[in-house]
Design an enzyme around this catalytic site. Structure first.
Site, short mmCIF file in Angstrom:
data_model
loop_
_atom_site.label_atom_id
_atom_site.label_comp_id
_atom_site.label_asym_id
_atom_site.label_seq_id
_atom_site.Cartn_x
_atom_site.Cartn_y
_atom_site.Cartn_z
N GLY A 49 0.56 -1.19 -0.05
CA GLY A 49 -0.02 -0.11 -0.05
C GLY A 49 0.80 1.11 0.11
O GLY A 49 1.90 1.39 0.67
N ALA A 50 0.55 2.14 -0.86
CA ALA A 50 1.55 3.32 -1.05
C ALA A 50 1.84 4.10 0.10
O ALA A 50 3.09 4.17 0.47
CB ALA A 50 1.06 4.06 -2.22
N ARG A 85 9.97 -0.83 -4.78
CA ARG A 85 8.82 -0.73 -5.52
C ARG A 85 8.53 0.58 -6.30
O ARG A 85 8.65 1.78 -5.39
CB ARG A 85 7.60 -0.65 -4.32
N GLN A 186 -5.14 -8.73 -2.81
CA GLN A 186 -5.59 -7.72 -1.67
C GLN A 186 -6.97 -7.37 -1.37
O GLN A 186 -7.25 -7.07 -0.44
CB GLN A 186 -4.68 -6.42 -2.45
N ASP A 227 -1.53 4.98 -6.47
CA ASP A 227 -0.23 4.77 -6.14
C ASP A 227 0.86 5.91 -6.61
O ASP A 227 1.68 6.01 -5.94
CB ASP A 227 0.33 3.50 -6.66
N ASN A 237 -2.35 2.87 -10.45
CA ASN A 237 -2.70 2.20 -9.44
C ASN A 237 -2.76 0.65 -9.97
O ASN A 237 -2.56 0.23 -10.86
CB ASN A 237 -4.14 2.74 -9.07
O1 MRU Z 1 0.85 -3.81 -4.70
P1 MRU Z 1 0.28 -3.12 -3.49
O2 MRU Z 1 -0.56 -4.01 -2.68
O3 MRU Z 1 1.17 -2.09 -2.71
O4 MRU Z 1 -0.70 -2.10 -4.22
C1 MRU Z 1 -1.43 -1.19 -3.53
C2 MRU Z 1 -2.47 -0.35 -4.50
O5 MRU Z 1 -2.48 -0.56 -5.48
C3 MRU Z 1 -3.34 0.34 -3.41
O6 MRU Z 1 -4.57 0.86 -4.40
C4 MRU Z 1 -2.67 1.74 -3.59
O7 MRU Z 1 -1.36 1.67 -3.00
C5 MRU Z 1 -3.51 2.82 -2.76
S1 MRU Z 1 -3.26 2.55 -1.07
C6 MRU Z 1 -3.99 3.79 -0.12
#
Ligand code: MRU
Length: 342
Positions: A49-50, A85, A186, A227, A237
């Site tokens: 999650g970003a 990431r 997720q 993201d 995203n």
């Molecule tokens: O690969 P992830 O699980 O880190 O990706 C997360 C997402 O794409 C979420 O939609 C994004 O980070 C928004 S979280 C507030």
């Protein structure tokens, strides 16, 4: 009902990281005592999650600087974190705050305070996003909502971004459709777990089922997190977001993005400048020891995709709601915490 556990706890120079790979079956913490441990956690999706990646990275830097406090060490760590990431912007955001402080002569204790502050601020941002989103949801009386990936407490530390809006709109929402979000699930594992704990009605749907639900008239609005958002309103995203936005356009369903300003990359324009993370094909071929694809079969696995501004109705931020095209006309001043005309 049990509450959602804290995704990060910093205590006595250790970062306790809720192991999101084990949710919803187990609530277990991975203990990070060093910068390298935090890197392992980010790389292996123990946390994700970003916003949470941005916060955890800042704690990682803190642990690393405890051993060796100098700017060189900071830069080395920053460089290696940013490779882990590449798409989420928040790491850039939090590390730039720490960089500025170190350059201005801050000591270890000052940095520790600042990282706690970054974490607190992120929670406040979520609250504000929730309130700003609720205004729209209430006015439009959206009852059946579709969301993608996980954007809740597990992704932010606060009430969440898109999930924060859903949480604040709990009284009017009748159903939340949660996409599975293959291959890491997720949605199916994390968002449904959070909604269950929050006592909000939900149904998990296949990623490929979303358009059909829209066609059947089952979806009033879609809301996702972010993201990275560019200055000209492009959204990076979780992969699958673009297909949802295209279908939403086709069926006349409003498509919203909920994002803190700490996810907006005001220095970048256009999609060609956003790096899209490609992850290991193994994550697509199976889960743990269970495989559903032969080892030697090839996979293309972009973990994120890019949605153009014309498919987005509104970006709901902690500083108000914007049409994505308006972003290029404003400038955000972090120190004053306000937008002005560019
Ligand atoms: O690969 P992830 O699980 O880190 O990706 C997360 C997402 O794409 C979420 O939609 C994004 O980070 C928004 S979280 C507030």
């Amino acid at each position: 009902m049990k509450s959602i556990p804290e995704p990060l706890i910093f205590r006595k120079n250790k970062l306790y990281i809720l192991d999101q790979r084990k949710i919803p079956f187990k609530e277990k913490y991975f203990v990070a005592s060093s910068f390298c441990d935090v890197k392992v956690a980010i790389k292996n999706m123990i946390l994700r999650g970003a916003p949470l990646i941005g916060i955890a990275g800042a704690y990682g830097i803190l642990l690393g600087l405890r051993k060796k406090f100098n700017l060189d060490n900071f830069y080395k760590m920053k460089e290696s974190l940013l490779l882990l990431r590449k798409t989420p912007y928040n790491l850039n955001y939090t590390l730039s705050i720490l960089e500025r402080l170190i350059k201005n002569g801050a000591g270890y204790k000052d940095l520790e305070k600042e990282v706690e502050n970054i974490f607190e601020q992120e929670k406040i941002r979520c609250e504000r996003i929730g309130k700003n989103g609720f205004k729209i949801f209430k006015e439009k009386q959206y009852k059946k909502i579709l969301t993608h990936c996980n954007t809740g407490k597990l992704a932010t530390g606060g009430i969440g971004t898109a999930l924060g809006v859903i949480y604040k709109s709990k009284k009017i929402i009748e159903m939340v459709y949660v996409t599975e979000t293959r291959p890491y699930f997720q949605g199916a594992r994390l968002t449904s777990y959070e909604l269950f704990k929050l006592n909000i009605p939900f149904k998990i749907i296949l990623d490929g089922e979303a358009s059909f639900l829209m066609q059947k008239g089952e979806v009033d609005a879609i809301i996702v997190g972010a993201d990275r958002i560019t200055q000209d309103g492009y959204l990076a995203n979780k992969v699958g977001t673009l297909s949802l936005a295209i279908s939403a356009k086709e069926f006349g369903i409003p498509f919203y993005v909920a994002s803190p300003v700490s996810t907006i990359d005001f220095n970048t324009k256009g999609i060609e400048n956003i790096q899209i993370e490609e992850r290991r094909g193994d994550e697509v071929k199976g889960w743990g020891k269970t495989k559903w694809v032969l080892e030697n079969f090839d996979v293309i696995y972009y973990s994120f995709d890019l949605t153009p501004p014309y498919l987005i109705k509104n970006i709901i931020t902690d500083y108000g709601n914007f049409n994505p095209n308006e972003l290029k006309m404003v400038q955000f001043h972090e120190e004053r915490k306000e937008f002005t005309n560019a």
